[in-house]
Design an enzyme around this catalytic site. Structure first.
Site, PDB file in Angstrom:
ATOM      1  N   GLU A 261       0.834  -1.198   0.000  1.00  0.00           N
ATOM      2  CA  GLU A 261       0.000   0.000   0.000  1.00  0.00           C
ATOM      3  C   GLU A 261       0.868   1.246   0.000  1.00  0.00           C
ATOM      4  OE1 GLU A 261      -2.552  -0.391   3.394  1.00  0.00           O
ATOM      5  OE2 GLU A 261      -3.647  -2.109   2.567  1.00  0.00           O
ATOM      6  N   HIS A 279      -7.935   1.159   2.678  1.00  0.00           N
ATOM      7  CA  HIS A 279      -7.654   0.771   4.059  1.00  0.00           C
ATOM      8  C   HIS A 279      -8.437   1.651   5.044  1.00  0.00           C
ATOM      9  CE1 HIS A 279      -4.378  -1.476   6.499  1.00  0.00           C
ATOM     10  NE2 HIS A 279      -5.482  -1.338   7.222  1.00  0.00           N
TER      11      HIS A 279
END
Length: 527
Positions: A261, A279
């Site tokens: 990420e 997220h």
């Protein structure tokens, strides 16, 4: 003054306990480079992070005064737990703070996946009205497979049941009794995969769970099933998922997390069958404040010498069990410390025996504290509640714990035994109502000694005048006797004398005690 470094952005209200503490200097700096972080940690007693900062072995080794690492959230994969444990650093997290937030986000993703809500909205933004293209499925009557039935998994299951879904769960710690209590079916991982119309994962990411949902697992699933991951990137094999979506084996996926990420260029995002969020599982105002508050309180509690609620690298103890065990913490440490100072030889084995009411609770924390008390004689403050077992293991010391129903007349009895290459010694203690901790047995001798202060242990022959000669010599050295206990097995045989005195015994005094007739050994210690 404790210095606490806050490396990632946290709710200001959440860290209020630290900001308001008079004995804490809270340093919030979420922009530190790796090199700056290595320099900053040298002078701090605590570090608090979310998921951004990597607390590596290198960071921990640079943090010479570090006592505790706080993770404002559940997962601790950005913290080197082995390194923390080896260095005696407690790691705490906030497992409850974002439970509701993540469970609700999972349900939002589940419903959006079932009804193609993001895709339909995107088409409307393009001024396209395409109802037939976005026909979804109902949740009622469908089976939700839950892999990982911890706090979040249970909350998701309860919400899914509210949608009249059937829930089947797998977790290595879930048994039929617990499943029945939660109102869900219990299955193996294979059974959950085979039965699920929707599969959601809620496990931590570790070696055993990395790519848990891989190509082989997906092949076990129903054609047209759907997969959700709002836990940790890497639990689902993203390459395998991509291929399954392209082939039509899997009808859709909802992802809040990715292996790497940010994942703005991920191939999965190019598929119309995929919905994704960046997220956001814990991204609510309430969750952000809750996790920061929870971890702040635990960090503060540990720095002040208290007991943390959510330790990661040492066993977590419920508040009910803690209430039962905490009165014995001092006793267990003092028994270990006492015995380590009178035993001779190289330590090989430590055995801790419990009897009475203590047999009904998890006594591991007491054993850990007893081992700490033993090892500190040789290692000092570097050994603590966190690293006691590992330090013993590294030294080749075997730790043994046993329980017995035999109480020897006491409500509870805690016995510590040490074996060395020269001898085996034991000591037993208990708590007396209104009187506190007591040592009630030393080897084969029955005694009654408070495990506190300056103690003299004298092994001698049970002969008239022995006690008087000891008292006279101590008087010559201006040593005042507070208490004296004598234990013997038979008249005229071997005996032990334990005295509490008002100050530490000087070496000259100890040497002269050893020269007294009928005295075999004199050992002095301070608890």
């Amino acid at each position: 003054m404790y210095r606490v470094l806050i490396c990632d952005p946290l709710s200001e209200e959440g860290i209020r306990p630290l900001l308001d503490a008079e004995d804490v200097e809270a340093i919030a700096d979420p922009s530190l480079s790796h090199e700056e972080l290595l320099e900053a940690v040298k002078s701090v007693q605590a570090i608090i992070v979310r998921s951004q900062t990597q607390v590596t072995r290198e960071v921990i080794e640079h943090a010479e005064n570090l006592q505790v690492i706080g993770r404002a959230g559940v997962g601790v994969d950005n913290i080197d737990l082995d390194a923390a444990t080896e260095h005696g650093v407690v790691v705490v997290n906030a497992p409850d703070g974002n439970t509701i937030s993540t469970a609700e986000h999972t349900m939002a993703m589940l419903m959006s996946l079932a009804r193609n809500i993001p895709q339909a909205y995107h088409q409307l933004q393009q001024k396209r009205w395409e109802r037939k293209k976005f026909v979804g499925v109902e949740l009622k009557g469908k089976t939700l497979g839950v892999v990982g039935f911890g706090r979040i998994g249970r909350e998701v299951a309860q919400r899914a049941k509210g949608q009249r879904m059937k829930v089947i769960a797998y977790d290595p710690f879930l048994n039929q009794e617990k499943a029945d209590k939660a109102g869900v079916d219990h299955g193996t991982l294979q059974e959950v995969l085979q039965q699920a119309d929707f599969l959601t994962v809620h496990t931590p990411l570790m070696e055993e769970t990395k790519h848990l949902i891989d190509r082989e697992a997906i092949q076990l699933m129903k054609p047209g099933a759907r997969i959700l991951n709002c836990a940790r990137g890497g639990i689902v094999d993203e390459d395998a998922l991509y291929q399954a979506l392209q082939s039509g084996k899997i009808a859709g996926a909802a992802l809040d997390v990715f292996e790497e990420e940010p994942a703005t260029e991920h191939p999965l995002l190019s598929l119309t069958e995929v919905i994704a969020t960046p997220h956001l599982g814990a991204s609510t105002i309430e969750a952000q404040e809750n996790v920061a508050t929870d971890v702040s309180y635990d960090v503060l509690e540990h720095l002040r010498g208290g007991t943390v609620r959510n330790p990661v690298n040492m066993p977590s103890v419920s508040s009910e069990m803690m209430e039962q065990l905490s009165p014995y913490f001092k006793l267990s440490e003092r028994l270990g410390a006492f015995l380590s100072r009178v035993v001779e030889g190289t330590l090989e084995r430590v055995s801790v025996y419990y009897s009475g009411e203590l047999t009904d609770v998890d006594t591991t924390p007491l054993t850990r504290i007893a081992v700490k008390g033993i090892l500190r004689r040789h290692i000092g403050q570097r050994v603590n509640d966190v690293n006691a077992f590992k330090t013993a293991s590294d030294k080749g010391i075997v730790i043994n714990e046993q329980k017995s129903t035999s109480t020897k007349g006491f409500t509870n009895l805690l016995t510590v035994e040490i074996e060395t290459d020269q001898e085996k010694r034991s000591i037993a203690g208990t708590l007396l109502n209104g009187l506190g901790a007591r040592i009630v047995q030393m080897d084969q001798y029955s005694i009654d000694v408070v495990p506190d202060g300056n103690l003299i242990v004298i092994h001698h022959r049970d002969q008239p005048g022995a006690i008087g000669r000891v008292g006279s010599l101590l008087s010559e050295h201006n040593m005042n006797i507070a208490t004296m206990q004598v234990g013997r097995t038979n008249q005229g045989g071997d005996a032990v004398m334990v005295l509490t005195v008002d100050k530490e015994v000087e070496s000259e005094c100890q040497d002269r005690l050893g020269e007294i007739t009928d005295i075999n050994k004199v050992q002095c210690l301070t608890l």
